[in-house]
Scaffold this active site. Sequence first.
Site: not given
Length: 309
Positions: A150, A32-33, A57, A11-12, A103, A146, A115
């Site tokens: 988080k 990453d998926n 995933d 990702g970014f 885990g 979201y 993050a």
Amino acid sequence: MKTVLITGGTGFIGSHFAKFLLEKGYRVIAVDNFLTSNESNIKDIKENPNFKLINHDISLPLEIDEDVHYLLHFASPASPVDYSQLPIQTLKVGALGTHNALGIARAKNAVFMLASTSEVYGDPLVHPQPESYWGNVNPTGPRGVYDEAKRFAEAMTIAYHKIHKIDIKIARIFNTFGPKMRKKDGRAVPNFITQALANQPVTVYGDGSQTRSFCYISDLIEGLYKLMLSDVNEPVNIGNPNEYTILDLAKKIIQLSGSTSEIVFKDLPVDDPKTRCPNITKAKTILEWQPTIGVDEGLTKTIEWFRTS
Ligand code: NAD
Ligand code: UDP
């Protein structure tokens, strides 16, 4: 050589962090998926012999057959447009993905970094936001998928620290921008730059009086790296405290792009926070970190990247 596993590593933010760590001499495994990214983000590192990509995933269990010293859990849609279109994946990666990542960290005795986000403060009633503020979140609104994922992820991370004695870090990241953002990911900076470079109308939602504080990606990565190496086990805000209205941001991007775009006003999304600005006293004092790149300089670099990519 220490190995860092980064979920969301293409990702970014994840791909910038991966490159930074490879340059520092770490081995990097990206999991990453490609839910909200593409392989172009890792084109400059994917041939590096110390880089490995696992297409997976992280909301599903994963076994890693080598040592891992640091696990950075960055997988999650992050743009409000992405997470409103992917609500269940967002909740799953924040809940199940965080559990699976913790885990792995536990099995490998790795340092774990989450993050997290300024969105845990919701539409804040305290301004600027210190880490001690508990937030003002609507659990059933469009941003709830979201924000609550988080908040759950933070609670789960703290529980693993308490019960399983994992060394944990929680980075509450505020709005960050830079090269490698998807041009159409829907966030303000890529939207405005893409529109300005095409001399098309720049879409400001509401009257543009809502504020955000924008951090350039290289500053963020320096802050995250200092946190990763620190002995701090509590949440730390990482962001740039210089606050702008969204209307001023739009005007600035039009001017820096040399664009002829006009500004058009569109409906304000539901529950769009009115203000957001980090109190970074903790990062300054404990990590000895603060941003060094101003918004104009960061936007100039980002506009150039959008122009040439
Ligand atoms: P991004 O969308 O560019 O990157 C997220 C990455 O996670 C993508 O590569 C995506 O494919 C991957 N991903 C999503 N679900 C996954 C899953 N189930 N399994 C594996 N990979 C998965 O977003 P970003 O801006 O780089 O954000 C990275 C992290 O930082 C996110 O956790 C986000 O919540 C957090 N964050 C970002 C900002 C910001 O301003 N960019 C602000 C606060 C927090
Ligand atoms: N925004 C806007 N026009 C756009 C995209 C976003 O006015 O084309 C606004 C959005 O409503 C919010 C701010 O810009 O008030 C920042 O949005 P972004 O999606 O970048 O991140 P957020 O901080 O809301 O998660």
